[in-house]
Scaffold this motif. Structure first.
Motif, short mmCIF file in Angstrom:
data_model
loop_
_atom_site.label_atom_id
_atom_site.label_comp_id
_atom_site.label_asym_id
_atom_site.label_seq_id
_atom_site.Cartn_x
_atom_site.Cartn_y
_atom_site.Cartn_z
N MET A 68 0.84 -1.20 0.00
CA MET A 68 0.00 0.00 0.00
C MET A 68 0.88 1.26 0.00
O MET A 68 1.87 1.33 0.70
CB MET A 68 -0.89 0.02 1.25
N ALA A 69 0.44 2.23 -0.78
CA ALA A 69 1.07 3.54 -0.75
C ALA A 69 0.01 4.53 -0.31
O ALA A 69 -1.18 4.32 -0.53
CB ALA A 69 1.61 3.91 -2.13
N SER A 70 0.41 5.60 0.32
CA SER A 70 -0.60 6.55 0.79
C SER A 70 -0.10 7.97 0.61
O SER A 70 1.09 8.23 0.53
CB SER A 70 -0.91 6.31 2.28
N TYR A 71 -1.07 8.88 0.53
CA TYR A 71 -0.77 10.30 0.49
C TYR A 71 -1.81 11.00 1.36
O TYR A 71 -3.01 10.75 1.22
CB TYR A 71 -0.84 10.86 -0.94
N CYS A 73 -8.09 15.48 6.31
CA CYS A 73 -9.04 14.61 7.00
C CYS A 73 -9.09 13.19 6.44
O CYS A 73 -9.96 12.41 6.82
CB CYS A 73 -10.45 15.21 6.97
N LEU A 74 -8.23 12.81 5.52
CA LEU A 74 -8.26 11.47 4.98
C LEU A 74 -6.90 11.13 4.38
O LEU A 74 -6.06 11.97 4.18
CB LEU A 74 -9.38 11.32 3.94
N ALA A 75 -6.71 9.83 4.13
CA ALA A 75 -5.45 9.37 3.55
C ALA A 75 -5.77 8.59 2.28
O ALA A 75 -6.63 7.70 2.30
CB ALA A 75 -4.69 8.50 4.53
N PHE A 76 -5.12 8.93 1.22
CA PHE A 76 -5.38 8.31 -0.08
C PHE A 76 -4.56 7.03 -0.20
O PHE A 76 -3.33 7.09 -0.17
CB PHE A 76 -5.02 9.29 -1.19
N HIS A 77 -5.24 5.88 -0.33
CA HIS A 77 -4.56 4.59 -0.37
C HIS A 77 -4.63 4.00 -1.77
O HIS A 77 -5.69 3.99 -2.40
CB HIS A 77 -5.20 3.61 0.62
N VAL A 78 -3.51 3.50 -2.24
CA VAL A 78 -3.44 2.85 -3.55
C VAL A 78 -2.67 1.55 -3.42
O VAL A 78 -1.60 1.51 -2.80
CB VAL A 78 -2.75 3.76 -4.59
N LEU A 122 -0.59 12.72 -7.33
CA LEU A 122 -0.24 12.33 -8.69
C LEU A 122 0.74 11.18 -8.72
O LEU A 122 0.61 10.25 -9.55
CB LEU A 122 0.34 13.53 -9.45
N ASP A 123 1.72 11.17 -7.82
CA ASP A 123 2.69 10.08 -7.81
C ASP A 123 2.05 8.74 -7.47
O ASP A 123 2.61 7.69 -7.79
CB ASP A 123 3.80 10.37 -6.79
N ALA A 134 -1.77 16.92 -16.47
CA ALA A 134 -1.85 16.66 -15.03
C ALA A 134 -1.10 17.68 -14.19
O ALA A 134 -1.32 17.74 -12.98
CB ALA A 134 -1.31 15.26 -14.74
N MET A 135 -0.22 18.45 -14.79
CA MET A 135 0.58 19.37 -13.99
C MET A 135 1.22 20.43 -14.87
O MET A 135 1.30 20.28 -16.09
CB MET A 135 1.69 18.61 -13.24
#
Length: 458
Positions: free
Chosen positions: A1-4, A8-13, A133-134, A399-400
């Motif tokens: 799992m990677a997160s960002y 109020c939340l953490a993005f999990h991929v 984005l990463d 995207a950027m």
């Protein structure tokens, strides 16, 4: 799992192992030369695009309910690569660093990923800049070079709601945004059962190669020699913000112009405004030469040689407006608009042929970085039309931004149509830039009294 971490939340991929997708049928193994417009130093980079799709089962519920977007896109990609097989090859360098595509069918990189997020949770983060984005566009080690690397990397991140994010990175020497979107539409068509793309790809890169003998016939401020190094650009302290320009903001900025210039295009207006505000924000020496380079397509007969339908190579030039920083900052917005209009008017068939010849004569010089801002208009692009069966995306486009490169993209903010412009600057310059924009849209000006507010997205 990677997160960002997001507020109020953490993005999990969760990412799976990258795979190489090859053409679904055998394709010619041959060498294809890039044009001299493709083959320039300034295009030797990877350019990211992104699409956000919701779970729109109403589009075709019987077909899409059980469909896996990764499988659909993988199959469509393999079929499209039969026609666009150079994308599955690798670049090699020939004589004098000439770029050539070795059409060896090694394949395009595809990454499957899953997230426990829904599109609704990301709704405030589906326009640039993206703090995650990463996570949705993973840089596979060794894949981000120019020579000997995959020419395209795609990551499909499936969301818990049934929607998904498609992010990709393409080698800019192979195609421009127009060519990329032509290829993406081919993938979407093949994914939905088409036997062949509705627009057949055309290579013919010789159409934009140097003449024999080459001859520079135009003035190209974008390639003039300049002092090396970026101006006031602390590369370790850069931030990105996106600015939204709705009808009220556009009207307010236009009101700063004298009557004879108010008919200028929206692109000319925003480009001039961004250039002037950015120059003020960077606090340059008055005698410093600054430029804004406008990316102008050469696909039409009015602006170029009239390329055939299906041509997907780079087909643009970026003529530059030039001024001393002090003069640009002291004079009104009308001065900047006139310079932008003059630069745009220089673009024609002779201009782009002169660029191709310059690349050969001067050995593929890079465009100027110091004091230069490059702006492209993707507001009228077809990126929002790419439909894999889930309907049109909620957002689609680059995207950027980069420190010297930005774009104007059509989008929505709080249900209002407008233009988003991402900007990349050192943090203190960004604060000043935002203040300059605020003054352009809130302060009562000489020509008209129209208060408005600029919206900034972190």
């Amino acid at each position: 799992m990677a997160s960002y971490s997001l507020p109020c939340l953490a993005f999990h991929v969760k990412r799976y192992e990258p795979e190489l997708v090859v053409p679904a049928k055998p394709t010619p193994h041959e060498l294809k030369y890039l044009s001299d417009i493709d083959d320039q130093e300034g295009l030797r980079f990877q350019n990211p695009f992104i699409w956000f799709y919701k779970n729109n089962n109403s589009t075709s519920p019987s077909l899409m309910d059980e469909k896996d977007p990764v499988k659909v896109i993988r199959e469509g990609l393999g079929k499209a690569l039969v026609y666009y097989y150079p994308f599955a090859g690798r670049l090699i360098e020939g004589y004098k660093r000439k770029l050539i595509v070795d059409c060896n069918a090694e394949g395009v990189l595809l990454i499957q990923a899953d997230s426990d997020f829904s599109l609704e949770q990301l709704k405030n983060n589906i326009q640039p800049p993206y703090p995650f984005l990463d996570e949705v566009l993973y840089n596979v080690p060794g894949s981000d070079g120019i020579v000997g690397c995959p020419l395209l990397l795609i990551q499909v991140t499936c969301l818990i709601c049934g929607g998904f994010i498609l992010a990709l990175r393409f080698n800019h020497t192979l195609c421009d945004a127009f060519g990329l979107l032509q290829f993406m539409n081919a993938i979407s068509e093949m994914a939905q059962g088409a036997q062949k793309p509705s627009i057949q790809p055309v290579w013919q890169r010789d159409l934009l190669s140097a003449r024999n003998p080459p001859r520079i016939t135009c003035t190209h401020h974008e390639y003039e020699e300049a002092m090396t190094g970026p101006v006031n650009m602390d590369q370790n302290n850069l931030v990105q913000r996106s600015f939204f320009f709705g009808p009220n903001q556009i009207k307010a900025i236009r009101s700063h112009l004298p009557p004879h210039l108010r008919s200028c295009s929206q692109f000319e207006l925003l480009t001039a405004c961004l250039w002037r505000c950015r120059t003020l924000a960077l606090k340059l020496e008055p005698e410093e030469i600054v430029r804004v380079s406008c990316i102008i397509t050469a696909r039409s007969k009015r602006r170029g040689p009239g390329l055939p339908v299906g041509y997907y190579g780079n087909a643009f030039a970026f003529p530059a407006a030039v001024s001393e920083a002090g003069v640009l900052c002291k004079k009104s917005l009308g001065y900047a608009v006139e310079l932008v209009k003059k630069a745009k008017a220089e673009m024609n068939e002779e201009y782009i042929r002169s660029v191709a010849d310059l690349m050969v004569i001067r050995g593929q010089p890079p465009f100027i970085v110091r004091g230069n801002l490059i702006i492209t208009d993707v507001a009228s692009s077809k990126s929002a039309d790419v439909d894999f069966g889930w309907g049109c995306p909620e957002y689609a486009g680059p995207a950027m931004a980069f420190p010297q490169i930005s774009f104007q993209v059509k989008s929505r903010n709080k249900e209002e149509d407008g233009i988003f412009v991402p900007i990349c600057l050192p943090i203190l310059a960004m604060i000043r830039f935002e203040q300059e924009l605020k003054e352009m849209t809130e302060v009562v000006n000489t020509y008209n009294k129209i208060p408005a507010k600029i919206t900034s997205t972190l």
